[in-house]
Design a protein around this motif. Structure first.
Motif, short mmCIF file in Angstrom:
data_model
loop_
_atom_site.label_atom_id
_atom_site.label_comp_id
_atom_site.label_asym_id
_atom_site.label_seq_id
_atom_site.Cartn_x
_atom_site.Cartn_y
_atom_site.Cartn_z
N PRO A 159 0.82 -1.22 0.00
CA PRO A 159 0.00 0.00 0.00
C PRO A 159 0.86 1.27 0.00
CG PRO A 159 -0.50 -1.43 1.91
CD PRO A 159 0.71 -1.97 1.27
N SER A 160 0.21 2.38 -0.43
CA SER A 160 0.86 3.70 -0.42
C SER A 160 0.13 4.59 0.56
CB SER A 160 0.77 4.34 -1.80
OG SER A 160 1.37 3.54 -2.79
N VAL A 161 0.89 5.44 1.23
CA VAL A 161 0.26 6.36 2.18
C VAL A 161 0.85 7.76 2.06
CG1 VAL A 161 -0.33 4.62 3.92
CG2 VAL A 161 1.91 5.72 4.01
N GLU A 162 0.05 8.71 2.50
CA GLU A 162 0.49 10.09 2.64
C GLU A 162 0.69 10.27 4.14
OE1 GLU A 162 1.76 12.74 0.36
OE2 GLU A 162 0.20 11.57 -0.63
N LYS B 294 -11.57 -11.41 -18.42
CA LYS B 294 -12.16 -11.20 -17.09
C LYS B 294 -11.04 -10.94 -16.09
CE LYS B 294 -15.81 -13.18 -15.06
NZ LYS B 294 -16.68 -14.23 -14.52
N ASN B 295 -11.28 -10.07 -15.13
CA ASN B 295 -10.28 -9.85 -14.09
C ASN B 295 -9.97 -11.17 -13.40
OD1 ASN B 295 -10.21 -7.09 -14.53
ND2 ASN B 295 -11.79 -6.66 -13.00
N ARG B 296 -8.67 -11.41 -13.19
CA ARG B 296 -8.29 -12.65 -12.53
C ARG B 296 -8.58 -12.61 -11.04
NH1 ARG B 296 -2.59 -13.65 -14.59
NH2 ARG B 296 -2.94 -13.89 -16.81
N GLU B 297 -8.81 -13.78 -10.48
CA GLU B 297 -8.99 -13.85 -9.02
C GLU B 297 -7.67 -13.49 -8.33
OE1 GLU B 297 -10.37 -17.81 -8.16
OE2 GLU B 297 -12.46 -17.20 -8.42
N VAL B 298 -7.79 -12.89 -7.16
CA VAL B 298 -6.60 -12.53 -6.39
C VAL B 298 -6.75 -13.12 -4.99
CG1 VAL B 298 -5.07 -10.66 -5.67
CG2 VAL B 298 -6.60 -10.32 -7.61
N SER B 299 -5.68 -13.71 -4.48
CA SER B 299 -5.73 -14.33 -3.15
C SER B 299 -4.78 -13.63 -2.19
CB SER B 299 -5.30 -15.80 -3.23
OG SER B 299 -6.25 -16.52 -3.94
N VAL B 300 -5.16 -13.66 -0.93
CA VAL B 300 -4.28 -13.14 0.11
C VAL B 300 -4.63 -13.86 1.41
CG1 VAL B 300 -5.75 -11.19 0.80
CG2 VAL B 300 -3.29 -11.01 1.08
N SER B 301 -3.62 -14.13 2.22
CA SER B 301 -3.90 -14.79 3.50
C SER B 301 -3.95 -13.76 4.61
CB SER B 301 -2.80 -15.82 3.80
OG SER B 301 -1.58 -15.14 4.05
N LEU B 302 -4.62 -14.15 5.69
CA LEU B 302 -4.69 -13.27 6.86
C LEU B 302 -3.28 -12.96 7.37
CD1 LEU B 302 -6.58 -11.84 8.88
CD2 LEU B 302 -6.47 -13.91 10.28
N ALA B 303 -2.42 -14.00 7.33
CA ALA B 303 -1.04 -13.82 7.82
C ALA B 303 -0.30 -12.79 6.97
CB ALA B 303 -0.30 -15.15 7.78
N GLY B 307 1.04 -9.45 8.22
CA GLY B 307 2.50 -9.45 8.08
C GLY B 307 3.02 -8.24 7.34
N VAL B 308 2.23 -7.69 6.42
CA VAL B 308 2.65 -6.50 5.69
C VAL B 308 2.29 -5.24 6.48
CG1 VAL B 308 2.25 -5.10 3.61
CG2 VAL B 308 2.57 -7.57 3.40
N LEU B 309 1.08 -5.25 7.06
CA LEU B 309 0.64 -4.04 7.76
C LEU B 309 1.22 -3.94 9.17
CD1 LEU B 309 -3.15 -3.98 6.74
CD2 LEU B 309 -1.29 -2.63 5.75
N GLY B 310 1.64 -5.06 9.74
CA GLY B 310 2.09 -5.04 11.13
C GLY B 310 0.91 -4.90 12.06
N LEU B 353 -4.87 -6.14 -2.23
CA LEU B 353 -5.92 -6.47 -1.25
C LEU B 353 -5.48 -6.05 0.16
CD1 LEU B 353 -7.09 -9.98 -2.52
CD2 LEU B 353 -8.10 -7.74 -2.96
N VAL B 354 -4.18 -6.16 0.42
CA VAL B 354 -3.67 -5.68 1.72
C VAL B 354 -4.02 -4.21 1.88
CG1 VAL B 354 -1.60 -5.25 3.08
CG2 VAL B 354 -1.78 -7.37 1.74
N GLU B 355 -3.83 -3.45 0.80
CA GLU B 355 -4.14 -2.02 0.86
C GLU B 355 -5.63 -1.79 1.10
OE1 GLU B 355 -2.48 1.76 -1.24
OE2 GLU B 355 -3.61 0.67 -2.74
N GLU B 356 -6.48 -2.56 0.43
CA GLU B 356 -7.92 -2.40 0.63
C GLU B 356 -8.28 -2.58 2.10
OE1 GLU B 356 -8.24 -0.98 -2.52
OE2 GLU B 356 -10.30 -1.56 -2.12
#
Lengths: 238, 601
Positions: A159-162, B294-303, B307-310, B353-356
């Motif tokens: 993700p990107s943030v400001e 068609k847009n492809r399916e995208v997967s992401v795990s809870l971990a 793990g990315v967002l902390g 999806l992490v960003e969403e």
């Protein structure tokens, strides 16, 4: 003979480097004259993509068949150059001059300094970015400073943030930098395995930070070569 | 994108919160708000969401997800019926399916051109658009509502063959011209994609950018061809740049909305036209040579998300985010697999999806963690301490020069002449990159000599240096320039152990843009008991607010008497001072000094 005066930009960068240095960041350097690859493509900013409009670019005249060069529009190319050379894990800041081809006014200059930050490791998170920047802003603006993140978009982070800083002296939030988690494609472009490493990156405007802290009204004062600017502050050795 | 709260409200049953609350929701979960003005919000849609959020529907969907208020009706989720009314009246000829991905056209006969109903005029005017007539307004309204650019041509102005008209989509020919709706004539580069009256082979529009005068809708129009098409983003972007013509349509096309959207656009605009202008749909054609993947399916795990967002988000919180965003989600243990709706072309990798999740839940929920940057772990791999050797080496040279009385300047990297030339200089008189720092130093020294009385004492002369990048033929490098030779000036060399000197600055003190006037005064301080602090106070008091700088530059004693000399610099922040007023001040100072027993020379 009395001492001369350092440029306020040097004083500002030294303070920033010292704060990040205490957190363990190295200082990296890179060329101001950059290739299109390092400045754009490697950072996942393809040609003919609207995202390129985010940067007004100075292009260098090149001969037919030569790789196109630009004056770097940000210090982010150094992310790629550094990772290619030293790999991950790593933790750097990059203070340096950047260029934007846009009309100048009190808050816009065609050349200014950025300070880039990059931390890549097996488990570097967005929470680490928040912690790092909060620590930095408290050290730079004072213990009452705090930060908040808002959604943003940069092609090279996801993700990107400001980042906004609460500036106690003026009791207001100020937008001070863009940041985010390094895009996996950027890591791949720098030959780093995104399955083994992740990281954060940020880029702040050095003049903007100095302008906030010292209440400097016009960015054009910085690179005017006018000595009155050096002497426009009371200076105290730390 | 300018939107109105009223317009947004059409998507919801529940009343929306205030404009301010909507603005805050956008700011912390989606997009910056440029302006709030009554009912109007100017939303700074981010480039990665330009394909779906340059529309009230897209932004209503965002508000729905952020505030967790359901959409009443989502025009993109109600199925489009096949509208392929095959008829001999309208034909479409696409020259290059890579440039025109889809072209839907409808022939409507017997429309009545007139002013738009009040609700439509009001809706458009509330977001800063001008109402033109019911047909043009209908195309603009649907574009602003769901994001599909639309255009209407006067069908009777197109050449007929066997009772049919034909639309062509092709590149401009050498030297071809078009008169746009604005009346302006454009000579077209061959890279421009055109909409033509195919039977007459005459351009009637610049594809994806602007309509032409030739088939303009006027009050006499009765039959229209409505276009709902999709053009290649790069072609439109380059075209708009070449013609210097950025329009609502080109803005949307350059961000590559899904060609699927065309069907929703034609459905909605035809319904609106029939409602407000009548007419009969005689023909709808759909030229869609290569169907969009068609847009492809995208997967992401809870971990992965945590793990990315902390963060420490629960499975429930995450699935709730995807639900609010209206994503079809499969959950398999801790892995979420979503099928992005057709308009969300931005969702491609798991990080998307992490960003969403991060933004919808809110970044205020992310803790601030100490990276602890253990230098052994993420510092320079070659060393145990953070490597700042090059930086420190550079700063060491600066500190050496400061100690030797030099002041640091920073100047522009552009020059009149050089080995590297810019293709697009900002200042045409400086089209090159500097190959040395001499020129700027010379100029800075001239000014420094002039300003010296303002910043230096009379016994000092200005000395300057600059450390900056130069761009000679051999390649760019860092150079050190000094205004005069410096004995024993060290070369820049790595120095990991050097501690650059640090300074604290006070608040900026503005300096005047007006000229200054310098005066010297020398006198015998008659009474040796008079201390110099007192004398300086007399001078300052009499000099007044225009005294910028006061320096004692001479002092000697003779036969028990003390001789003092001062330099005074006068300057106003607001205007140019006159000699006469400065002379007055100097006379006052002399008089005051005499009164204190001094003998002014």
């Amino acid at each position: 003979m009395s001492q001369g005066r350092l440029h306020p930009l040097t004083i500002t960068i030294r303070e920033m480097v010292s704060i990040f240095g205490r957190m363990g960041f190295s200082v990296a350097h890179g060329p101001e004259l950059e290739t299109e690859w390092y400045n754009f493509d490697a950072l996942a900013i393809p040609a003919d993509h609207p995202a390129r409009d985010m940067w007004d670019t100075f292009w260098v005249k090149t001969k037919e068949g030569e790789e196109r060069n630009v004056l770097r529009t940000h210090t982010s190319p150094v992310q790629i150059r550094w990772l290619e050379k030293y790999g991950a894990p790593t933790c750097i800041i990059v203070p340096g001059k950047v260029f934007r081809n846009e009309a100048t006014d009190a808050t816009h200059e065609a050349q200014f300094y950025q300070l880039e930050g990059l931390a890549v490791g097996p488990d570097v998170t967005l929470a680490h970015l928040k912690g790092t920047l909060e620590l930095f802003c408290k050290a730079y603006f004072g213990p009452d400073a705090k930060i908040r993140l808002r959604p943003s978009f940069f092609p090279f982070t996801e993700p990107s943030v400001e980042v906004d800083v609460w500036f106690p002296a003026r009791q207001t939030w100020l937008e001070v930098m863009g940041a985010g988690m390094v895009h996996p494609q950027v890591l791949r472009n720098a030959k780093v395995d995104p399955n083994a490493h992740q990281g954060f990156a940020f880029g702040l405007g050095v003049e903007r930070f100095a302008m906030i802290k010292y209440a400097i009204p016009d960015i054009r004062l910085f690179h005017s070569g006018d000595v009155r600017f050096n002497y426009a502050f009371d200076e105290k050795r730390v | 994108m300018k939107i109105s709260r009223n317009w947004l409200q059409k998507f919801f049953t529940e009343p929306l919160p205030s404009t301010e609350a909507i603005a805050e929701a956008f700011t912390f979960h989606a997009f910056e708000i440029e302006e709030v003005d009554g009912d109007l919000l100017d939303v700074k849609v981010l480039p990665n969401r330009a394909a779906d959020c340059f529309s009230h529907r897209g932004l209503a969907k965002e508000i729905s997800a952020i505030l967790d208020i359901p959409l009443k009706n989502d025009p993109l989720r109600s199925a489009v019926k096949s509208m392929d009314i095959v008829s001999p009246y309208l034909k479409v000829e696409i020259e290059d399916p890579k440039k025109c991905l889809r072209y839907m056209g409808a022939l409507v006969r017997g429309v009545k051109i007139g002013p738009s109903p009040a609700w439509l005029r009001d809706a458009l005017e509330a977001v800063g658009q001008r109402s033109i007539n019911n047909i043009v307004d209908a195309t603009n309204y649907v574009m602003l509502n769901i994001g599909q650019p639309l255009h209407a041509f006067d069908a009777k102005k197109l050449a007929q063959k066997n009772g049919a008209c034909a639309i062509g989509i092709r590149n401009a020919k050498e030297g071809e011209k078009i008169t746009a709706l604005s009346g302006e004539e454009y000579v077209l580069p061959t890279s421009i994609l055109l909409i033509t009256d195919a039977h007459a082979d005459v351009p009637i529009g610049v594809a994806g950018i602007r309509g032409g005068k030739a088939a303009e809708i006027t009050n006499d129009t009765t039959d229209i061809v409505v276009e709902s098409a999709n053009f290649d983003g790069t072609t439109i972007r380059r075209g708009a740049q070449a013609l210097k013509l950025m329009t609502e349509a080109s803005l949307r096309f350059q961000n590559r909305p899904s060609p699927e959207l065309c069907a929703y656009g034609i459905r909605d605009v035809l319904a609106l036209i029939q409602e407000i202008a009548g007419g009969e749909i005689a023909s709808v054609v759909d030229a869609y040579p290569i169907h969009a993947k068609k847009n492809r399916e995208v997967s992401v795990s809870l971990a992965k998300i945590n793990g990315v967002l902390g963060s420490n988000f629960s499975k429930k919180e995450v699935s709730n985010v995807f639900e609010r965003l209206g994503f079809k989600t499969k959950i398999d243990n801790d892995t979420f697999t979503i099928a992005p709706p057709f308009e969300r072309t931005d969702l491609v990798i798991s990080e998307d999806l992490v960003e969403e999740v991060g933004r919808i839940i809110g970044y205020d929920r992310i803790p601030a963690s100490d990276i602890g940057c253990p230098t052994s772990k993420i510092g320079h791999p070659m060393s145990n301490i953070p490597d700042q050797a090059r930086y420190r080496g550079i700063e060491k040279v600066k500190d050496f020069l400061i100690e030797h009385g030099f002041t640091e300047i920073s100047t522009q990297s552009f020059a009149e002449k050089g080995d590297v030339m810019l293709a697009n200089p900002l200042d045409k008189t400086k089209p090159a990159l500097r190959t040395n720092l001499h020129g700027n130093m010379k100029e800075a020294m001239e000014r420094a000599r002039y300003y010296a009385p303002l910043v230096l004492s009379p016994s000092e002369k200005p000395k300057l240096f600059e450390v900056g990048t130069i761009f000679p033929k051999e390649g760019e490098r860092l150079a050190v320039e000094t205004s005069e030779p410096v004995p024993n000036l060290p070369l820049i060399a790595d120095d990991a152990g050097y501690e650059p000197k640090r300074y604290e600055l006070g608040v900026f003190k503005p300096f005047s843009a007006y000229p200054f006037i310098t005066r010297d005064i020398a006198f015998w301080a008659g009474d040796a008991r008079q201390d110099e602090v007192h004398i300086e106070k007399i001078i300052r008091d009499c000099a007044g607010g225009f005294l910028m700088h006061l320096d004692q530059f001479d002092r000697f004693e003779k036969r028990g008497k003390v001789s003092l000399a001062y330099r005074l610099v006068f300057q106003s922040m607001e205007r140019t001072l006159t000699d006469a007023e400065v002379n007055d001040r100097m006379q006052n100072i002399s008089a005051a000094l005499r009164a204190a027993g001094c003998e002014v020379r």
